[in-house]
Design a protein around this motif. Sequence first.
Motif, PDB file in Angstrom:
ATOM      1  N   GLU A 130      -3.109  11.401 -11.635  1.00  0.00           N
ATOM      2  CA  GLU A 130      -4.335  11.444 -10.869  1.00  0.00           C
ATOM      3  C   GLU A 130      -4.813  10.076 -10.192  1.00  0.00           C
ATOM      4  O   GLU A 130      -5.283   9.898  -9.234  1.00  0.00           O
ATOM      5  N   GLU A 131      -4.805   9.125 -11.172  1.00  0.00           N
ATOM      6  CA  GLU A 131      -5.287   7.881 -10.657  1.00  0.00           C
ATOM      7  C   GLU A 131      -4.366   7.058  -9.965  1.00  0.00           C
ATOM      8  O   GLU A 131      -4.787   6.472  -9.167  1.00  0.00           O
ATOM      9  N   ARG A 132      -3.159   7.296 -10.142  1.00  0.00           N
ATOM     10  CA  ARG A 132      -1.935   6.684  -9.559  1.00  0.00           C
ATOM     11  C   ARG A 132      -2.139   7.121  -8.011  1.00  0.00           C
ATOM     12  O   ARG A 132      -2.092   6.295  -6.959  1.00  0.00           O
ATOM     13  N   ILE A 133      -2.363   8.388  -7.667  1.00  0.00           N
ATOM     14  CA  ILE A 133      -2.460   9.007  -6.272  1.00  0.00           C
ATOM     15  C   ILE A 133      -3.677   8.572  -5.708  1.00  0.00           C
ATOM     16  O   ILE A 133      -3.653   8.004  -4.544  1.00  0.00           O
ATOM     17  N   ASP A 134      -4.786   8.382  -6.237  1.00  0.00           N
ATOM     18  CA  ASP A 134      -5.867   7.860  -5.758  1.00  0.00           C
ATOM     19  C   ASP A 134      -6.019   6.249  -5.423  1.00  0.00           C
ATOM     20  O   ASP A 134      -6.150   5.868  -4.285  1.00  0.00           O
ATOM     21  N   ALA A 135      -5.145   5.592  -6.264  1.00  0.00           N
ATOM     22  CA  ALA A 135      -4.964   4.002  -6.048  1.00  0.00           C
ATOM     23  C   ALA A 135      -3.959   4.320  -4.870  1.00  0.00           C
ATOM     24  O   ALA A 135      -4.103   3.242  -4.028  1.00  0.00           O
ATOM     25  N   PHE A 136      -3.210   5.013  -4.889  1.00  0.00           N
ATOM     26  CA  PHE A 136      -1.947   4.750  -3.532  1.00  0.00           C
ATOM     27  C   PHE A 136      -2.738   5.247  -2.383  1.00  0.00           C
ATOM     28  O   PHE A 136      -2.630   4.588  -1.403  1.00  0.00           O
ATOM     29  N   VAL A 137      -3.458   6.308  -2.224  1.00  0.00           N
ATOM     30  CA  VAL A 137      -4.283   6.654  -1.141  1.00  0.00           C
ATOM     31  C   VAL A 137      -5.240   5.313  -0.612  1.00  0.00           C
ATOM     32  O   VAL A 137      -5.202   5.055   0.658  1.00  0.00           O
ATOM     33  N   ALA A 138      -5.874   4.722  -1.424  1.00  0.00           N
ATOM     34  CA  ALA A 138      -6.683   3.626  -0.961  1.00  0.00           C
ATOM     35  C   ALA A 138      -5.980   2.543  -0.591  1.00  0.00           C
ATOM     36  O   ALA A 138      -6.280   1.899   0.634  1.00  0.00           O
ATOM     37  N   ALA A 139      -4.678   2.264  -1.098  1.00  0.00           N
ATOM     38  CA  ALA A 139      -3.886   1.111  -0.752  1.00  0.00           C
ATOM     39  C   ALA A 139      -3.252   1.322   0.641  1.00  0.00           C
ATOM     40  O   ALA A 139      -3.076   0.653   1.602  1.00  0.00           O
ATOM     41  N   TYR A 140      -2.762   2.816   0.632  1.00  0.00           N
ATOM     42  CA  TYR A 140      -2.360   3.092   2.051  1.00  0.00           C
ATOM     43  C   TYR A 140      -3.227   3.001   3.102  1.00  0.00           C
ATOM     44  O   TYR A 140      -2.665   2.582   4.213  1.00  0.00           O
ATOM     45  N   ARG A 141      -4.456   3.417   3.004  1.00  0.00           N
ATOM     46  CA  ARG A 141      -5.120   3.136   3.845  1.00  0.00           C
ATOM     47  C   ARG A 141      -5.641   1.549   4.471  1.00  0.00           C
ATOM     48  O   ARG A 141      -5.889   1.544   5.540  1.00  0.00           O
ATOM     49  N   ALA A 142      -5.469   0.857   3.431  1.00  0.00           N
ATOM     50  CA  ALA A 142      -5.952  -0.546   3.585  1.00  0.00           C
ATOM     51  C   ALA A 142      -4.540  -1.202   4.238  1.00  0.00           C
ATOM     52  O   ALA A 142      -4.867  -2.427   4.958  1.00  0.00           O
ATOM     53  N   THR A 143      -3.330  -0.629   4.582  1.00  0.00           N
ATOM     54  CA  THR A 143      -2.238  -1.177   4.985  1.00  0.00           C
ATOM     55  C   THR A 143      -1.703  -0.550   6.045  1.00  0.00           C
ATOM     56  O   THR A 143      -0.560  -0.549   6.513  1.00  0.00           O
TER      57      THR A 143
ATOM     58  N   PRO B 120      -2.300  -1.418  -7.885  1.00  0.00           N
ATOM     59  CA  PRO B 120      -2.053  -1.903  -9.232  1.00  0.00           C
ATOM     60  C   PRO B 120      -0.383  -2.169  -9.209  1.00  0.00           C
ATOM     61  O   PRO B 120       0.389  -1.714  -8.762  1.00  0.00           O
ATOM     62  N   ALA B 121      -0.100  -3.422 -10.018  1.00  0.00           N
ATOM     63  CA  ALA B 121       1.172  -4.101 -10.077  1.00  0.00           C
ATOM     64  C   ALA B 121       2.228  -2.754 -10.709  1.00  0.00           C
ATOM     65  O   ALA B 121       3.351  -2.777 -10.595  1.00  0.00           O
ATOM     66  N   HIS B 122       1.498  -2.225 -11.857  1.00  0.00           N
ATOM     67  CA  HIS B 122       2.014  -1.294 -12.612  1.00  0.00           C
ATOM     68  C   HIS B 122       1.569   0.013 -12.657  1.00  0.00           C
ATOM     69  O   HIS B 122       1.252   0.659 -13.624  1.00  0.00           O
ATOM     70  N   ALA B 123       1.510   0.420 -11.409  1.00  0.00           N
ATOM     71  CA  ALA B 123       0.872   1.811 -10.936  1.00  0.00           C
ATOM     72  C   ALA B 123       1.754   2.870 -11.665  1.00  0.00           C
ATOM     73  O   ALA B 123       1.213   3.830 -11.880  1.00  0.00           O
ATOM     74  N   GLU B 124       3.011   2.837 -11.842  1.00  0.00           N
ATOM     75  CA  GLU B 124       3.639   3.886 -12.651  1.00  0.00           C
ATOM     76  C   GLU B 124       3.075   4.197 -13.843  1.00  0.00           C
ATOM     77  O   GLU B 124       3.332   5.238 -14.429  1.00  0.00           O
ATOM     78  N   GLU B 125       2.328   3.399 -14.397  1.00  0.00           N
ATOM     79  CA  GLU B 125       1.874   3.482 -15.944  1.00  0.00           C
ATOM     80  C   GLU B 125       0.668   4.178 -15.986  1.00  0.00           C
ATOM     81  O   GLU B 125       0.018   4.789 -16.933  1.00  0.00           O
ATOM     82  N   LEU B 126       0.096   4.554 -14.841  1.00  0.00           N
ATOM     83  CA  LEU B 126      -1.123   4.998 -14.404  1.00  0.00           C
ATOM     84  C   LEU B 126      -1.018   6.534 -14.906  1.00  0.00           C
ATOM     85  O   LEU B 126       0.092   7.121 -14.467  1.00  0.00           O
TER      86      LEU B 126
ATOM     87  N   ILE C 144       0.067  11.738   5.410  1.00  0.00           N
ATOM     88  CA  ILE C 144      -0.673  11.075   4.264  1.00  0.00           C
ATOM     89  C   ILE C 144      -2.151  10.836   4.755  1.00  0.00           C
ATOM     90  O   ILE C 144      -2.271  10.064   5.722  1.00  0.00           O
ATOM     91  N   ARG C 145      -3.159  11.532   4.211  1.00  0.00           N
ATOM     92  CA  ARG C 145      -4.371  11.273   4.384  1.00  0.00           C
ATOM     93  C   ARG C 145      -5.105  11.093   3.392  1.00  0.00           C
ATOM     94  O   ARG C 145      -6.387  10.368   3.302  1.00  0.00           O
ATOM     95  N   ASP C 146      -4.894  11.752   2.430  1.00  0.00           N
ATOM     96  CA  ASP C 146      -5.773  11.907   0.974  1.00  0.00           C
ATOM     97  C   ASP C 146      -4.893  12.289  -0.165  1.00  0.00           C
ATOM     98  O   ASP C 146      -3.670  12.520   0.112  1.00  0.00           O
ATOM     99  N   ALA C 147      -5.757  12.398  -1.340  1.00  0.00           N
ATOM    100  CA  ALA C 147      -4.919  13.042  -2.539  1.00  0.00           C
ATOM    101  C   ALA C 147      -4.062  14.173  -2.330  1.00  0.00           C
ATOM    102  O   ALA C 147      -3.159  14.369  -2.861  1.00  0.00           O
TER     103      ALA C 147
END
Length: 403
Positions: free
Chosen positions: A66-79, A57-63, A100-103
């Motif tokens: 826990e949600e930010r960590i999950d979003a970060f892990v998903a994007a990390y794996r995608a890139t 998300p563009a404004h991930a710092e507002e999450l 970095i592997r998971d939450a």
Amino acid sequence: MTSRTEEEKMAFYDRVMGMEVFDTHSHLVGDALGARSFWEIAHYFWLNREMQAGGYPAHAEELPEEERIDAFVAAYRATRSTLMNIAFTEIMRSLYGVTIRDAASVKAAIEAVKARQGDEGWAQETADRIGAKRFVVNRPEHAEFMHMRSPAVLVPRIDGALGQWQKTIAASQDPAGSFEQAAEEIRHNLEAYKASGCPGIMTTLPAYAASANRRYTIGPGSSSDEILMELLHEVCAGAERNGLFVQLFLGVERSWCGEAVPSNDTQRILKLSALFDTYRCAFELVLAAELNNLDAVQAAWNFPNVSVGGMWWFNFRGSTYRDSMQYRLEALPASQSSIVVSDARNMEWCFGKIWIIKRLTAEFLWERLAAGWIDEETALHTVEEWLYRSAARRYGCETVPTP
């Protein structure tokens, strides 16, 4: 041609990775050199761009965290294949001992970075891990590096003033008089920079239709680009008088949309070439657009007072580094080339981006060495100049790395 062993290759890589480095452009702040949180590292602009392309998300710092960590892990794996992801992975692995592997691993990284907060020796330790000896900053208030062995090298940034002079002159009822006032300010400022010990000045430049090989009389009909070019003549004349170098950052445009974009202008450097020819000050060209890399090398080949600097913005990619290193190796003495621009805002990202540069340099020069184009002495001389020595001489610092 003698075949090379894997042991010889690894020994060469180790020598390159251990060499000293001069970072010719950073955004480090002297009293806040280390990251204050994991998210300061994870949200670094360049990594964040790639992560957002991977769904972050563009404004991930507002999450919620826990949600930010999950979003970060998903994007990390995608890139995982992207260059900044690779640099980030190395930062976490080498500096913090976290993969970095998971939450759970992100939470471990958050705690590992937090544990270093308040460690006065952390910034110097991080710099030492990658051999980074000197760093350039562009703001006087950032130059006093706390708890480091050496202060930053201050290269004042003048693009803000340059743009303001340009606008003021263009809007003036007396453009010629306003131009002379700006020219006097330029002369005064450059004398002051020299007196304070600064080795040079830095400016970015937008697109320009005018060319330095034509001289323009500033008056009511003068275009903004003509004014810019005459101001550049004043800057270069002042740099020559004061023994300063001029560092030009080229290739980023901000006028097309809300984002900065790269611009491969085939005449960008050509239009400046009369400056290189006219003034005896040293110039360093730092490029953000891939197709101008060869133009910069050609300028340095033609003009001994021109050097090619590191890779900036959209040019900081493995492919552009390799192409540019090939151009430089074939056409220029190594003393006319510096290759480290971290553009980093904390010491962790200086580490990560310098690690990338060193690895790319080791791979490239080993390939040239193994193919028989250069010998090992030439390869090591080249990398020493590219990483440290050429910049150290240009910036008036120590000329030989410490043993």
